[in-house]
Write an enzyme that holds these catalytic residues in place. Structure first.
Site, PDB file in Angstrom:
ATOM      1  N   SER A 170       0.833  -1.202   0.000  1.00 46.72           N
ATOM      2  CA  SER A 170       0.000   0.000   0.000  1.00 46.72           C
ATOM      3  C   SER A 170       0.869   1.254   0.000  1.00 46.72           C
ATOM      4  O   SER A 170       0.578   2.234  -0.685  1.00 46.72           O
ATOM      5  CB  SER A 170      -0.928  -0.009   1.213  1.00 46.72           C
ATOM      6  OG  SER A 170      -0.177   0.111   2.401  1.00 46.72           O
TER       7      SER A 170
ATOM      8  N   ARG B 137       0.654   3.644  -3.223  1.00 45.58           N
ATOM      9  CA  ARG B 137       0.050   4.959  -3.026  1.00 45.58           C
ATOM     10  C   ARG B 137       0.940   6.048  -3.628  1.00 45.58           C
ATOM     11  O   ARG B 137       0.488   6.902  -4.392  1.00 45.58           O
ATOM     12  CB  ARG B 137      -0.151   5.220  -1.540  1.00 45.58           C
ATOM     13  CG  ARG B 137      -0.886   6.524  -1.264  1.00 45.58           C
ATOM     14  CD  ARG B 137      -1.012   6.793   0.223  1.00 45.58           C
ATOM     15  NE  ARG B 137      -1.702   5.714   0.914  1.00 45.58           N
ATOM     16  CZ  ARG B 137      -1.115   4.862   1.740  1.00 45.58           C
ATOM     17  NH1 ARG B 137       0.183   4.958   1.981  1.00 45.58           N
ATOM     18  NH2 ARG B 137      -1.807   3.917   2.323  1.00 45.58           N
TER      19      ARG B 137
ATOM     20  N   ASN C 230      -0.030   7.993  -7.170  1.00 50.41           N
ATOM     21  CA  ASN C 230      -0.228   9.441  -7.152  1.00 50.41           C
ATOM     22  C   ASN C 230       0.710  10.148  -8.109  1.00 50.41           C
ATOM     23  O   ASN C 230       0.291  11.037  -8.857  1.00 50.41           O
ATOM     24  CB  ASN C 230      -0.017   9.981  -5.737  1.00 50.41           C
ATOM     25  CG  ASN C 230      -1.299   9.975  -4.938  1.00 50.41           C
ATOM     26  OD1 ASN C 230      -2.140  10.838  -5.125  1.00 50.41           O
ATOM     27  ND2 ASN C 230      -1.464   8.980  -4.103  1.00 50.41           N
TER      28      ASN C 230
END
Lengths: 275, 159
Positions: free
Chosen positions: A199, A203, A207
């Site tokens: 994660s 992430r 992004n």
């Protein structure tokens, strides 16, 4: 870029070109020279800036902090405060970890704000046909950091509980030490442990990759402007949307770096807790 | 968008950065900040101490001033008392002296008066004798009439 890839190029080609790394090697042993070069360069710049600031803070002992020393001190104080809130214990190493992660990720993410065709053009002068300037939008960058953090999580857990204690926790927590529950415990622990680096890296990668892609799409407005009657409005659109997204992206740059700094500290802190 | 050898390179870069920062940046900064915090704490403690000293010195100075004021008042009172006493004594002395002078002057005057009276008496006697001898047209032999003369003189003196 325009002269190199200008007229015959479709928008798809433009985007694919921008998403292609400058590679050396084959198969697994492929090296993304752009990612490695940019991340190492930015690591060196970050390290140099922090080192110079630290020396100034030490030299200006007793005087009011100023200049670079002040900047580094503000960053240090911020990160030290964050780590102190999360981790109760000797946090010297964790502050160093958080400081490295935050400053380096901020530096790498900031590359996204460079004009999208500029780095490639500069790299082209040195003979590189492709140049992705954003190391955090290369999956290898975030995953590498996440794997180091995973190793640290396991290392801190073993340091706090011993090999036996940690191994016991793998099969006995969270459901209980009944032998029937060993397998479910183990399964859950594997998922729990792997979810953290996955994660974390996804992430940041997601992004930054999305941000980069959006800059490319905005750049395509100007690209399209060259071929249409209403081109001038598209050109203006590129400027307006580009500026707006860049300003908003500053928030994402800092926010993602902050998350990428705080979560590892939280994970390590949790790893030291006894279940 | 695949994991490849770049991943290994990134780990190495990250580890080098982490090592450098943990070794050369954070210890320096944390030590410098700790030193500064200590210096500030020391400075604040010194300021506190200074303030306490100042208050103490002020109260001591106040006490000294109060004491000095009291002493001055005492001295002033004493001086006033002394001066009034001195004036009183001088007044008494002067009065006594005046009385003495008056007394001596009176005494002297009395003596002088007595003496003058005696003289007058003799002169009067002589004049009486001279007047009587002329009246008798003969000389009175003082030796012969000494007793008479003396008696006369004493009568005059008494009269």
């Amino acid at each position: 870029m325009a002269s190199e890839h200008g007229h015959g190029e479709s928008p798809t080609d433009y985007i694919v070109h921008h998403l292609t790394h400058f590679k050396v090697g084959e198969g697994f042993w492929t090296w993304h020279v752009d990612t490695l070069f940019m991340s190492a360069l930015l690591a060196a710049l970050t390290a140099w800036m922090l080192y110079a600031g630290a020396r100034r803070i030490a030299a200006a002992s007793g005087k009011a902090p100023a200049g670079l020393g002040n900047v580094v001190e503000a960053i240090y104080e911020f990160i030290d405060g964050q780590v102190a809130d999360i981790y109760h214990g000797n946090r010297a190493f964790l502050v160093a970890l958080a400081l490295s992660l935050f400053t380096w990720v901020v530096a790498m993410n900031t590359m996204d704000l460079l004009p999208i065709d500029l780095p490639g053009s500069v790299a082209g002068l040195f003979g590189a046909g492709y140049w992705r300037v954003l190391p955090t939008a290369d999956l290898n960058g975030p995953v590498a950091m996440a794997v180091v953090i995973l190793a640290l999580i396991i290392g801190f857990a073993i340091r706090a509980k011993g090999v036996g204690g940690y191994a016991h926790e793998w099969i006995a927590a969270p459901f209980g030490s009944n032998p029937l529950l060993w397998i479910p415990n183990l399964m859950l622990n594997i998922v729990e442990l792997l979810a953290k680096p996955v994660s974390l890296s996804m992430r940041l990668f997601g992004n930054m990759y999305a941000g980069e892609l959006l800059f490319m799409l905005i750049a395509l407005l100007g690209f399209a402007a060259a071929f249409t009657i209403g081109g001038i409005s598209l050109f203006l659109g590129q400027i307006v949307f580009g500026a707006a997204w860049a300003i908003f992206h500053i928030l994402i740059i800092l926010l993602q770096a902050y998350i990428f700094m705080v979560l590892p500290i939280v994970y390590i802190s949790m790893a030291e807790e006894h279940h | 968008m695949t994991i490849n050898a770049t991943f290994i390179g990134q780990i190495i870069v990250f580890l080098i950065l982490l090592w450098f920062i943990a070794k050369f940046v954070t210890p320096v900064v944390s030590q410098a900040l700790a030193e500064r915090a200590k210096k500030i704490a020391d400075g604040l403690a010194a300021a506190d101490r200074g303030q306490k000293d100042l208050a103490e010195a002020t109260s001591r100075a106040d006490a000294i001033i109060r004491e000095a004021r009291e002493r001055a008042k005492q001295i002033e009172d004493l001086a006033a008392r002394r001066s009034s006493e001195t004036i009183e004594a001088a007044k008494q002395d002067a009065q006594a002296e005046g009385a003495r002078i008056v007394q001596s002057a009176r005494d002297e005057a009395a003596t002088e008066t007595g003496r003058a009276r005696e003289e007058l008496r003799r002169e009067y006697g002589r004049l009486v004798v001279a007047g009587a001898s002329r009246l008798l047209e003969r000389e009175i032999d003082p030796r012969t009439h000494e007793q008479l003369l003396d008696q006369l003189a004493s009568e005059i003196g008494r009269g």
